[in-house]
Design a protein around this motif. Structure first.
Motif, PDB file in Angstrom:
ATOM      1  N   LYS A 160       5.640  36.929  73.566  1.00 56.21           N
ATOM      2  CA  LYS A 160       5.721  38.376  73.339  1.00 56.21           C
ATOM      3  C   LYS A 160       4.465  39.128  73.779  1.00 56.21           C
ATOM      4  CE  LYS A 160       9.741  38.037  71.299  1.00 56.21           C
ATOM      5  NZ  LYS A 160      10.963  38.553  71.944  1.00 56.21           N
ATOM      6  N   PHE A 161       3.378  38.397  74.091  1.00 61.32           N
ATOM      7  CA  PHE A 161       2.115  39.057  74.412  1.00 61.32           C
ATOM      8  C   PHE A 161       1.915  39.200  75.913  1.00 61.32           C
ATOM      9  CE2 PHE A 161       0.393  36.713  70.485  1.00 61.32           C
ATOM     10  CZ  PHE A 161       0.551  37.815  69.654  1.00 61.32           C
ATOM     11  N   ASN A 162       1.539  40.408  76.390  1.00 62.25           N
ATOM     12  CA  ASN A 162       0.874  40.447  77.677  1.00 62.25           C
ATOM     13  C   ASN A 162      -0.593  40.076  77.438  1.00 62.25           C
ATOM     14  OD1 ASN A 162      -0.600  42.757  76.914  1.00 62.25           O
ATOM     15  ND2 ASN A 162       0.812  44.164  77.929  1.00 62.25           N
ATOM     16  N   TYR A 163      -1.388  40.043  78.493  1.00 57.42           N
ATOM     17  CA  TYR A 163      -2.772  39.561  78.343  1.00 57.42           C
ATOM     18  C   TYR A 163      -3.545  40.385  77.325  1.00 57.42           C
ATOM     19  CZ  TYR A 163      -7.694  38.711  79.361  1.00 57.42           C
ATOM     20  OH  TYR A 163      -9.041  38.430  79.243  1.00 57.42           O
ATOM     21  N   HIS A 164      -3.454  41.699  77.425  1.00 60.10           N
ATOM     22  CA  HIS A 164      -4.254  42.580  76.569  1.00 60.10           C
ATOM     23  C   HIS A 164      -3.804  42.474  75.114  1.00 60.10           C
ATOM     24  CE1 HIS A 164      -5.829  44.193  80.304  1.00 60.10           C
ATOM     25  NE2 HIS A 164      -4.580  44.368  80.715  1.00 60.10           N
ATOM     26  N   GLU A 165      -2.522  42.303  74.892  1.00 57.93           N
ATOM     27  CA  GLU A 165      -2.022  42.125  73.527  1.00 57.93           C
ATOM     28  C   GLU A 165      -2.459  40.778  72.952  1.00 57.93           C
ATOM     29  OE1 GLU A 165       2.038  44.824  74.190  1.00 57.93           O
ATOM     30  OE2 GLU A 165       2.054  42.640  74.514  1.00 57.93           O
ATOM     31  N   ALA A 166      -2.483  39.747  73.802  1.00 53.13           N
ATOM     32  CA  ALA A 166      -2.953  38.432  73.352  1.00 53.13           C
ATOM     33  C   ALA A 166      -4.430  38.495  72.970  1.00 53.13           C
ATOM     34  CB  ALA A 166      -2.729  37.399  74.447  1.00 53.13           C
ATOM     35  N   LYS A 167      -5.217  39.177  73.770  1.00 58.25           N
ATOM     36  CA  LYS A 167      -6.651  39.326  73.495  1.00 58.25           C
ATOM     37  C   LYS A 167      -6.861  40.039  72.164  1.00 58.25           C
ATOM     38  CE  LYS A 167     -10.880  41.004  75.745  1.00 58.25           C
ATOM     39  NZ  LYS A 167     -11.332  41.995  74.755  1.00 58.25           N
ATOM     40  N   ASN A 195       4.263  25.482  74.154  1.00 58.82           N
ATOM     41  CA  ASN A 195       4.366  26.873  74.587  1.00 58.82           C
ATOM     42  C   ASN A 195       3.138  27.276  75.393  1.00 58.82           C
ATOM     43  OD1 ASN A 195       6.722  26.964  73.179  1.00 58.82           O
ATOM     44  ND2 ASN A 195       5.900  28.080  71.423  1.00 58.82           N
ATOM     45  N   ALA A 196       3.366  27.960  76.512  1.00 60.76           N
ATOM     46  CA  ALA A 196       2.266  28.407  77.361  1.00 60.76           C
ATOM     47  C   ALA A 196       1.595  29.626  76.743  1.00 60.76           C
ATOM     48  CB  ALA A 196       2.790  28.745  78.756  1.00 60.76           C
ATOM     49  N   GLY A 197       0.268  29.715  76.939  1.00 62.57           N
ATOM     50  CA  GLY A 197      -0.471  30.836  76.354  1.00 62.57           C
ATOM     51  C   GLY A 197      -1.587  31.324  77.253  1.00 62.57           C
ATOM     52  N   TRP A 198      -1.945  32.601  77.060  1.00 60.75           N
ATOM     53  CA  TRP A 198      -3.045  33.214  77.796  1.00 60.75           C
ATOM     54  C   TRP A 198      -4.371  32.612  77.352  1.00 60.75           C
ATOM     55  CZ3 TRP A 198      -2.025  36.476  81.692  1.00 60.75           C
ATOM     56  CH2 TRP A 198      -0.821  37.215  81.673  1.00 60.75           C
ATOM     57  N   ILE A 199      -5.331  32.539  78.302  1.00 60.28           N
ATOM     58  CA  ILE A 199      -6.720  32.263  77.945  1.00 60.28           C
ATOM     59  C   ILE A 199      -7.588  33.383  78.530  1.00 60.28           C
ATOM     60  CG2 ILE A 199      -6.362  29.779  77.752  1.00 60.28           C
ATOM     61  CD1 ILE A 199      -7.796  29.478  80.463  1.00 60.28           C
ATOM     62  N   LEU A 200      -8.896  33.304  78.300  1.00 63.16           N
ATOM     63  CA  LEU A 200      -9.777  34.445  78.527  1.00 63.16           C
ATOM     64  C   LEU A 200      -9.800  34.934  79.968  1.00 63.16           C
ATOM     65  CD1 LEU A 200     -11.842  36.358  77.210  1.00 63.16           C
ATOM     66  CD2 LEU A 200     -13.610  34.669  77.743  1.00 63.16           C
ATOM     67  N   ASP A 201      -9.701  34.048  80.953  1.00 68.39           N
ATOM     68  CA  ASP A 201      -9.824  34.479  82.346  1.00 68.39           C
ATOM     69  C   ASP A 201      -8.523  35.026  82.931  1.00 68.39           C
ATOM     70  OD1 ASP A 201      -8.313  32.206  82.675  1.00 68.39           O
ATOM     71  OD2 ASP A 201      -9.760  31.124  83.907  1.00 68.39           O
ATOM     72  N   LYS A 234       2.525  42.713  82.891  1.00 76.26           N
ATOM     73  CA  LYS A 234       3.969  42.472  82.838  1.00 76.26           C
ATOM     74  C   LYS A 234       4.341  41.122  82.220  1.00 76.26           C
ATOM     75  CE  LYS A 234       4.858  45.339  86.939  1.00 76.26           C
ATOM     76  NZ  LYS A 234       5.393  45.335  88.332  1.00 76.26           N
ATOM     77  N   ASP A 235       3.591  40.077  82.547  1.00 80.46           N
ATOM     78  CA  ASP A 235       3.978  38.738  82.093  1.00 80.46           C
ATOM     79  C   ASP A 235       3.652  38.551  80.617  1.00 80.46           C
ATOM     80  OD1 ASP A 235       5.008  37.872  84.534  1.00 80.46           O
ATOM     81  OD2 ASP A 235       3.013  37.344  85.274  1.00 80.46           O
ATOM     82  N   ARG A 236       4.514  37.773  79.942  1.00 81.05           N
ATOM     83  CA  ARG A 236       4.366  37.611  78.485  1.00 81.05           C
ATOM     84  C   ARG A 236       4.395  36.145  78.094  1.00 81.05           C
ATOM     85  NH1 ARG A 236       4.398  42.187  75.663  1.00 81.05           N
ATOM     86  NH2 ARG A 236       4.743  44.067  76.902  1.00 81.05           N
ATOM     87  N   PHE A 237       3.395  35.793  77.285  1.00 82.07           N
ATOM     88  CA  PHE A 237       3.246  34.418  76.801  1.00 82.07           C
ATOM     89  C   PHE A 237       2.658  34.465  75.391  1.00 82.07           C
ATOM     90  CE2 PHE A 237       2.936  34.259  81.421  1.00 82.07           C
ATOM     91  CZ  PHE A 237       3.838  33.236  81.724  1.00 82.07           C
TER      92      PHE A 237
END
Length: 340
Positions: A160-167, A195-201, A234-237
Motif C-alpha cells: 500500500k506504500f509508495n516510497y514517500h509513504e513508506a518513509k 513481501n517486497a519492501g522499500w529501502i532508503l535508496d 506510483k509503485d506500491r510495496f
C-alpha cells in the motif's frame, strides 16, 4: 612455474628493507596519494542511538591555506551534505546536524568529527576532505548503528506504500527506512520475509532464507531478492524499517483492554502506547520476552519472544510475533507502553 618463482625471489631481494608484498608495515608512510591525511585505522565506527561517536580525521602535516570539510554522503539523492568546514582556527557548522556536531580538536593536527546524541538518520558514509588547491585529498568513514530491521505494512494490507509513504510510516514507528547494508545484515541473521519492501535508496527487495513456491520458487537460491529501483510515486510495496537502542523503557500492562482503554492505561502511568520500532528495539536490546499480545500505537497487536517455546506461538526462532490489526473495540489484549 620455476621462472615465475625466480622472478618473485628477485623482486623480494630488490625490495627496500622492511617492505612487504602483503601489507604496508606499521610505521611506514601512507600511500603517496595521501600526503596530508592519515588513513583511518578502522574505517567503520560502531555506535548506538543516543550515544556520542567520533569519526577520526588526523592530519600528518599542516599545509598553507588549507581547509578541512566534513560532509555526509546521502544515498537517497546521490549527493553530499556539508556538515562543518574549518581552517584550523575557525569553523562553521551547516545543515540539520549542526547543533550536534563539533570538532574534537584534541591537538593541532586533529580534525576528527564528534557527533553527540546519535540519531537513526546519522548512520551512513562520511567524507573528511582536505581542500588545498591542487592537492585536495579525502578519506571516507562509515558510521554504523547497531540495530534491528523489521518489515512493516499498514492496517489495510500489503503493498500500500509508495516510497514517500513508506518513509513516513517508518518514521512514525520510531524508525527509518533501512539501507541495503542493514537489510543484508538482517538477512544473514535470519530475516526471512516474502513481501517486497522499500529501502532508503528507493530500491525494492525481499530477504529469503528458505526458498519456497510463493516466494520466487524452490529453485531460486536464498538471498536478498531485488526488484531494483522503482517509481517512488506510483509503485506500491511494504517497507523495511530500521531502529536502534532506546532511550527509555517498554513495559507490559496486563488486562482485557480495547485500543482506547490501552492508551488510557499507558497515560495513567505517565507513558504512551509503544510504537512498533520501540517494541522491536526492546526485544533486540533489552531482551523483552512476553507471551502476551498487547496493543501498540498503530493499532496492531504484537508480542516479543526471545526464548521460543511451544505455548508462545510455537515458532522455533526468536522474534516479534503479530496478531495483525484486530478490531479496536476488542477487549482481549493487554498493552505495551513506552516511557522515555
Amino acid at each position: 612455474m620455476h621462472r615465475l618463482l625466480l622472478l618473485g625471489c628477485l623482486w623480494l631481494l630488490a625490495a627496500p628493507p622492511g617492505s612487504s608484498i602483503f601489507q604496508r608495515p606499521t610505521g611506514t608512510p601512507a600511500p603517496l596519494h595521501l600526503q596530508y591525511l592519515l588513513e583511518p585505522l578502522h574505517p567503520t565506527v560502531h555506535t548506538q542511538r543516543g550515544a556520542t561517536a567520533t569519526l577520526p580525521c588526523v592530519l600528518r602535516a599542516l599545509p598553507r591555506n588549507y581547509r578541512v570539510k566534513w560532509s555526509k554522503v546521502e544515498p537517497a539523492n546521490y549527493g553530499e551534505s556539508i556538515i562543518i568546514i574549518t581552517n584550523g582556527l575557525f569553523h562553521k557548522n551547516y545543515g540539520p546536524l549542526s547543533p550536534r556536531v563539533r570538532l574534537r580538536h584534541s591537538h593541532r593536527y586533529d580534525a576528527s568529527l564528534t557527533i553527540t546524541d546519535v540519531a537513526l538518520e546519522d548512520e551512513g558514509r562520511y567524507r573528511c576532505q582536505l581542500v588545498n588547491g591542487l592537492e585536495d585529498e579525502s578519506i571516507s568513514l562509515t558510521l554504523h548503528l547497531e540495530g534491528v530491521v523489521f518489515p512493516y505494512q499498514p492496517s489495510n494490507g500489503r503493498y500500500k506504500f509508495n516510497y514517500h509513504e513508506a518513509k513516513r510510516a517508518c518514521e512514525q514507528q520510531d524508525s527509518r527506512l533501512a539501507t541495503y547494508q542493514q537489510l543484508y545484515k538482517a538477512w544473514t541473521e535470519g530475516l526471512d520475509w516474502c513481501n517486497a519492501g522499500w529501502i532508503l535508496d528507493g530500491t525494492v527487495h525481499y530477504p529469503i532464507i528458505n526458498s519456497r513456491e510463493p516466494c520466487g520458487g524452490r529453485l531460486l537460491l536464498p538471498g536478498v531478492r531485488t526488484y531494483g529501483a522503482r517509481d517512488k510515486q506510483k509503485d506500491r510495496f511494504d517497507a523495511f524499517c530500521f531502529t536502534s537502542a532506546l532511550q527509555g523503557q517498554v513495559y507490559f500492562i496486563r488486562g482485557h483492554l480495547n485500543f482506547k482503554e490501552a492508551g488510557q492505561a499507558c497515560r495513567s502511568h505517565g507513558a504512551a502506547l509503544a510504537k512498533v520500532g520501540q517494541l522491536y528495539s526492546a526485544w533486540k536490546f533489552s531482551r523483552l520476552d512476553r507471551c502476551d499480545g498487547g496493543w501498540l500505537a498503530d493499532g496492531s497487536v504484537r508480542y516479543p519472544i526471545t526464548t521460543p517455546r511451544q505455548r508462545c506461538g510455537g515458532l522455533p526462532d526468536p522474534g516479534v510475533r503479530s496478531f495483525g490489526f484486530p478490531s479496536k473495540e476488542m477487549r482481549t489484549y493487554g498493552t505495551y507502553c513506552f516511557v522515555g
